[in-house]
Design a protein around this motif. Structure first.
Motif, PDB file in Angstrom:
ATOM      1  N   ASP A 242       0.821  -1.205   0.000  1.00  9.09           N
ATOM      2  CA  ASP A 242       0.000   0.000   0.000  1.00  9.09           C
ATOM      3  C   ASP A 242       0.859   1.261   0.000  1.00  9.09           C
ATOM      4  N   SER A 243       2.142   1.123   0.376  1.00 13.06           N
ATOM      5  CA  SER A 243       3.014   2.298   0.420  1.00 13.06           C
ATOM      6  C   SER A 243       3.554   2.659  -0.953  1.00 13.06           C
ATOM      7  N   THR A 286      11.686 -11.193  10.640  1.00 18.23           N
ATOM      8  CA  THR A 286      10.580 -10.468  11.253  1.00 18.23           C
ATOM      9  C   THR A 286       9.980  -9.488  10.248  1.00 18.23           C
ATOM     10  N   ALA A 287       8.657  -9.525  10.101  1.00 17.37           N
ATOM     11  CA  ALA A 287       7.974  -8.580   9.220  1.00 17.37           C
ATOM     12  C   ALA A 287       7.942  -7.205   9.880  1.00 17.37           C
ATOM     13  N   THR A 288       8.046  -6.158   9.084  1.00 14.47           N
ATOM     14  CA  THR A 288       8.080  -4.788   9.589  1.00 14.47           C
ATOM     15  C   THR A 288       6.701  -4.376  10.081  1.00 14.47           C
ATOM     16  N   GLY A 289       6.536  -4.282  11.402  1.00 14.52           N
ATOM     17  CA  GLY A 289       5.242  -3.902  11.961  1.00 14.52           C
ATOM     18  C   GLY A 289       4.124  -4.821  11.509  1.00 14.52           C
ATOM     19  N   ASP A 291       3.868  -6.041   8.595  1.00 10.91           N
ATOM     20  CA  ASP A 291       3.686  -5.860   7.154  1.00 10.91           C
ATOM     21  C   ASP A 291       4.890  -6.441   6.429  1.00 10.91           C
ATOM     22  N   SER A 292       4.675  -7.571   5.763  1.00 16.38           N
ATOM     23  CA  SER A 292       5.780  -8.252   5.090  1.00 16.38           C
ATOM     24  C   SER A 292       6.023  -7.728   3.677  1.00 16.38           C
ATOM     25  N   LEU A 293       5.296  -6.682   3.277  1.00 18.63           N
ATOM     26  CA  LEU A 293       5.434  -6.163   1.922  1.00 18.63           C
ATOM     27  C   LEU A 293       6.373  -4.959   1.824  1.00 18.63           C
ATOM     28  N   ARG A 294       7.020  -4.596   2.941  1.00 20.53           N
ATOM     29  CA  ARG A 294       7.974  -3.490   2.910  1.00 20.53           C
ATOM     30  C   ARG A 294       9.028  -3.704   3.988  1.00 20.53           C
ATOM     31  N   THR A 295      10.155  -3.021   3.815  1.00 20.39           N
ATOM     32  CA  THR A 295      11.215  -3.105   4.818  1.00 20.39           C
ATOM     33  C   THR A 295      11.161  -1.888   5.739  1.00 20.39           C
TER      34      THR A 295
END
Length: 342
Positions: A242-243, A286-289, A291-295
């Motif tokens: 989404d970002s 570890t997923a970022t917050g 959210d695994s779709l961004r670093t």
């Protein structure tokens, strides 16, 4: 003789009435920074997906009275596929026909502005990371349909092609800004090699996936992740994040590439030499917050695990990348060392 004298004036008159159409001119501009039209062959086991540049200059056959230049086109033909091949053992059982050439990639297909008589264009590109040959072809067409073309070949011979089970390479990526709805990109941002295919080490510029490119859908289908910038913050994001503004991208041209942070060091990264280690590194990340779709914002020395989506021609693959360096000025350049399952 009298017959010949009678015929010659007719031939001269016919020649005078025949309009000779000349093709436009197209040439590579030579300099130490640019690759030339000469074939280049690289034999190595330590592969860098170098960011290369080619500069071309094209003009109509007659600057005063010639037809306008109408179209500029750049294509990439790869033989065989740019995707690394996991060769069987023994190698004698390998069937070359099982590794077809990639479809031609239309890197740029641009309609030029009316009145264009000449054009200079600098193209940024990446060297292939798997053994094979890349042919880059440039063509310019004028308003009368006459075309001039030039091409060059880049050949890579990897000495570890038969033995390595993990594909490795170093690559340089640019970044595209996000969070600027409606704001046009600058010429430099449009040329930034920010759209990445992780298995191939292929980085595409924004103009190759933009809405104006005739083969945008095919090119978007190659993209695993995008390097983005928001002010000083740099991230890697999936095309489904989404970002990232991906308005107009169809669901078939968007990959769900999962990204996870790890606590590995550069020394740990070098030791990831098997498929099992790459898979376990992703599982322990570890997923970022959530959210695994961004670093998280990128920092030098970070190791990020990833999991690419399955495509029509390849299954899902685990991998990891090391942020070897970050340069933010005058242009953003992210240096990554990449490991990915073949």
């Amino acid at each position: 003789m009298r017959f010949l004298l009678r015929v010659l004036p007719v031939l001269v008159l016919a020649a005078a009435c025949t309009k000779i159409v000349f093709s436009p001119r197209l040439d590579f501009v030579g300099a130490s920074r640019f690759v030339s039209s000469s074939p280049a062959v690289l034999t190595t086991a330590t592969v860098t997906a170098d960011t290369l540049a080619s500069k071309l200059y094209a003009q109509t056959a007659d600057l005063a009275n010639g037809p306008d230049l109408a179209r500029l086109r750049i294509t990439l033909a790869s033989s065989p596929t740019r995707t690394p091949v996991l060769y069987p053992f023994p190698i004698s059982s390998y069937q070359p026909g099982s590794t077809p050439d990639d479809p031609a990639l239309v890197y740029l297909d641009s309609v030029l502005a009316p009145g264009t008589k000449d054009i200079a264009f600098t193209n940024l590109l990446t060297r292939r990371t798997a053994s094979g040959v890349d042919t880059w072809e440039y063509s310019v067409t004028d308003a009368m349909g006459a075309t001039a073309s030039r091409a060059y070949r880049l050949t890579l011979r990897r000495t570890d092609s038969l033995t390595a089970v993990v594909h490795s390479y170093r690559a340089y990526f640019g970044a595209v800004p996000v969070g600027r709805a409606g704001a046009p990109l600058t010429a430099a941002q449009s040329q930034a090699l920010a759209y990445v295919n992780l298995r191939q080490g292929l980085a595409l510029p924004h103009f190759a996936v933009a809405g104006t490119n005739a083969t945008k859908q095919e090119n978007r289908a190659l993209v695993d992740l995008v390097c983005t910038s928001r002010g000083p913050t740099l991230r890697l994001v999936s095309t489904r994040s989404d970002s990232l503004v991906t308005t107009g991208w169809s669901t078939t041209s968007r990959h769900t590439t999962a990204l996870r942070a790890t606590a590995l060091t550069a020394t740990d990264f070098i030791a990831l030499t098997t498929n099992a280690l790459l898979a376990s590194t992703f599982a322990g990340g570890t997923a970022t917050g959530g959210d695994s779709l961004r670093t998280v914002p990128l920092v030098k020395g970070a190791v990020i695990a990833f999991h690419t989506a399955a495509t029509a021609t390849a299954g899902q693959k685990y991998g990891a990348l090391l942020i070897a360096d970050l340069v933010r000025t005058p242009a953003t350049i992210i240096t990554c060392q990449v490991l990915v399952q073949k």
